[in-house]
Scaffold this motif. Sequence first.
Motif, PDB file in Angstrom:
ATOM      1  N   GLU A 116      44.555  28.498  40.544  1.00  0.00           N
ATOM      2  CA  GLU A 116      43.665  27.609  39.808  1.00  0.00           C
ATOM      3  C   GLU A 116      42.263  27.608  40.419  1.00  0.00           C
ATOM      4  N   GLU A 134      40.584  30.792  39.319  1.00  0.00           N
ATOM      5  CA  GLU A 134      40.187  30.693  37.914  1.00  0.00           C
ATOM      6  C   GLU A 134      38.926  29.841  37.768  1.00  0.00           C
ATOM      7  N   ALA A 135      38.837  28.765  38.536  1.00  0.00           N
ATOM      8  CA  ALA A 135      37.664  27.894  38.466  1.00  0.00           C
ATOM      9  C   ALA A 135      36.415  28.637  38.956  1.00  0.00           C
ATOM     10  N   SER A 166      35.965  31.851  38.868  1.00  0.00           N
ATOM     11  CA  SER A 166      35.657  32.846  37.838  1.00  0.00           C
ATOM     12  C   SER A 166      34.919  32.208  36.660  1.00  0.00           C
ATOM     13  N   ARG A 167      35.386  31.044  36.223  1.00  0.00           N
ATOM     14  CA  ARG A 167      34.720  30.339  35.115  1.00  0.00           C
ATOM     15  C   ARG A 167      33.298  29.966  35.490  1.00  0.00           C
ATOM     16  N   HIS A 168      33.118  29.488  36.721  1.00  0.00           N
ATOM     17  CA  HIS A 168      31.781  29.088  37.176  1.00  0.00           C
ATOM     18  C   HIS A 168      30.837  30.285  37.208  1.00  0.00           C
ATOM     19  N   ARG A 169      31.313  31.416  37.752  1.00  0.00           N
ATOM     20  CA  ARG A 169      30.480  32.616  37.807  1.00  0.00           C
ATOM     21  C   ARG A 169      30.105  33.089  36.408  1.00  0.00           C
ATOM     22  N   LYS A 170      31.068  33.045  35.496  1.00  0.00           N
ATOM     23  CA  LYS A 170      30.800  33.482  34.122  1.00  0.00           C
ATOM     24  C   LYS A 170      29.755  32.572  33.472  1.00  0.00           C
ATOM     25  N   ALA A 171      29.892  31.255  33.660  1.00  0.00           N
ATOM     26  CA  ALA A 171      28.948  30.306  33.076  1.00  0.00           C
ATOM     27  C   ALA A 171      27.550  30.515  33.657  1.00  0.00           C
TER      28      ALA A 171
END
Length: 78
Positions: free
Chosen positions: A46, A49-50, A52-57
Amino acid sequence: MQVLVRDNNVEQAMRALKKKMQREGLFREMKERRAYEKPSQRRIREKAEAVSRHRKATRKKLQREGLLAGAKRRSPGR
């Protein structure tokens, strides 16, 4: 979850159901529940995943502001 079958077109209803299940993340959840995941492993996953989401955003935000080049486009011939 509910899908209406119109004109006895079951194939179309199945496609709609699969699309809804995909959007809701049901397939991912079923895959994760196939085997037991230790709580420590779950926290690690988790957290990753967090991140990864932050980097993508952040990457998308920088692209919108013009500070980072857009995503590379591949030509259709490849």
